[in-house]
Design an enzyme around this catalytic site. Structure first.
Site, short mmCIF file in Angstrom:
data_model
loop_
_atom_site.label_atom_id
_atom_site.label_comp_id
_atom_site.label_asym_id
_atom_site.label_seq_id
_atom_site.Cartn_x
_atom_site.Cartn_y
_atom_site.Cartn_z
N LYS A 118 13.44 6.10 13.60
CA LYS A 118 13.43 6.82 12.32
C LYS A 118 14.83 6.92 11.73
O LYS A 118 15.00 6.89 10.52
CB LYS A 118 12.81 8.21 12.49
CG LYS A 118 11.30 8.16 12.64
CD LYS A 118 10.64 9.44 12.18
CE LYS A 118 9.12 9.31 12.24
NZ LYS A 118 8.43 10.57 12.06
N LYS A 200 3.00 -1.26 15.77
CA LYS A 200 1.86 -0.33 15.71
C LYS A 200 1.46 -0.06 14.25
O LYS A 200 2.31 -0.14 13.35
CB LYS A 200 2.18 0.97 16.45
CG LYS A 200 3.12 1.88 15.74
CD LYS A 200 3.09 3.30 16.30
CE LYS A 200 3.96 4.14 15.39
NZ LYS A 200 4.09 5.51 15.66
N LYS A 203 1.44 4.68 8.99
CA LYS A 203 1.25 5.04 7.59
C LYS A 203 2.51 4.76 6.76
O LYS A 203 2.44 4.69 5.55
CB LYS A 203 0.84 6.51 7.46
CG LYS A 203 1.71 7.49 8.23
CD LYS A 203 0.99 8.83 8.40
CE LYS A 203 1.55 9.61 9.57
NZ LYS A 203 0.65 10.61 10.10
#
Ligand code: TYM
Length: 336
Positions: A118, A200, A203
């Site tokens: 992130k 993976k 969203k």
């Protein structure tokens, strides 16, 4: 794990109410939450405090949170059976998170792969909250003395850290927290992107064809499956090196309950076109009742409010007890 002989095992889990809830979230976590409700004392939360580690637009954030609440009810979370609340409504989460920050090492947090990912993705906003995120997650779980935490495989590292923090605190003082175990499903724990099956399903994927949102209309779901990346074998078989097909087989198995052998037989001698259409249709049928129920819940704001208020009250009582114990053990002077 601390002995828990008098009560049903406690389950805690949470999901961030960021815009889109995906088929990955559903198969990796939500679907299992629903089926665990009868056997366990379940506590589920919308982890909205976690969501602000990435900047949110206020009106949209509020809307996403309410919609996520309605969508989880539509998936089958039953507020009569389980406690279902919004994290920011129970202030003990932020309080215990601060305390646990002081029992979590910089080095431990630096090793978290989700933080590294992130931080790379949001290089202009690597805030302290993003870094300390796992100790908030530990607080979520430990406040409820959870025995089991049903999550997808990507949360495994955070769970291990939670266990370490709990054990550290217990041995520094006396047994205070139940040391939780992960509950990671055999199938669906890692649903991959339909466009890049080495990553993976997420969203935050820039390519919306990579994920299926639970509220995608049927024609969008079909289009995404028809475009899913496979390989040049033209053989529906679960095997190493066939990541795209394996992923589609995993999804199909989860929504139909069929085994891989049954799926291989069903599609023997048939091309990927047929297979992708069948997977798409099975997902559409699985999502249809969820989408219908969602429309009903989201139209009833009064009911949603009653549910989340009630959830916060019930969660708050349990969380408050754990927090009080922790504060006392550390030596904070009681307010009264
Ligand atoms: P979040 O909101 O990213 O995801 C919610 C759940 O969905 C699972 N998941 C997946 N499972 C399979 N395949 C995928 N592609 C996939 N993507 C996501 C996640 O593993 C998760 O179970 N930090 C957590 C939320 C959280 C939490 C907690 C979870 C906050 N506090 C305490 C458990 C306990 C998160 O961001 O999940």
């Amino acid at each position: 794990m601390e002995a828990n002989t008098e009560r049903k095992p406690v389950i805690f889990s949470a999901i961030q109410p960021s815009g889109t809830i995906t088929l990955g979230n559903y198969l990796g976590a939500l679907k299992n939450w629903v089926s665990l409700q009868d056997e366990y004392d379940c506590i589920f939360s919308l982890a909205d405090l976690h969501t602000i580690t990435v900047r949110q637009e206020p009106a949209k954030f509020r809307k996403n949170t309410l919609e996520a609440y309605a969508l989880l009810l539509a998936c089958g979370i039953d507020p009569e059976k389980s406690i279902f609340f919004i994290q920011s409504h129970v202030s003990a989460h932020a309080e215990l998170a601060w305390v646990l920050n002081c029992y979590t090492q910089f080095g431990e947090l630096s090793r978290m792969t989700q933080f590294k990912d992130k931080a790379a993705k949001h290089a202009d906003n690597v805030n302290a909250g993003l870094f300390a995120y796992p100790s908030l997650m530990a607080a979520d779980i430990l406040l409820y003395q959870a025995d089991l935490v049903p999550v997808g495989a990507d949360q495994k590292q955070h769970l291990e850290l939670t266990r370490n923090i709990a054990e550290r605190f217990n041995s520094a003082y006396s047994p205070t927290f139940t040391v939780p175990d992960g509950y990671i499903p055999k199938q669906g724990a890692r649903v991959m992107s339909l466009q890049d099956p080495s990553r993976k399903m997420s969203k935050s994927d820039e390519n919306a064809n990579g994920y299926v949102a639970l509220l995608d209309p049927p024609e969008v779901v079909m289009k995404k499956f028809k475009r899913a990346v496979t390989d040049s074998d033209a053989c529906v078989k679960y095997a190493e090196g066939k990541d795209g097909v394996n992923n589609l087989m995993g999804i199909y198995a989860c929504v139909t309950g069929k085994s891989y052998e049954e799926i291989e037989q069903e599609f023997q001698g048939r091309g990927y076109g047929d297979f992708k259409t069948a997977v798409g249709e099975a997902v559409v049928e699985h999502l249809r009742p969820i989408q219908e129920r969602f429309q009903k819940y989201i139209a009833d704001k009064a009911y949603l409010e009653q549910c989340y208020r009630n959830g916060a009250e019930r969660a708050g009582r349990i969380a408050g007890r754990t927090l009080a114990k922790v504060m006392k053990k550390i030596g904070f002077l009681p307010a009264r």
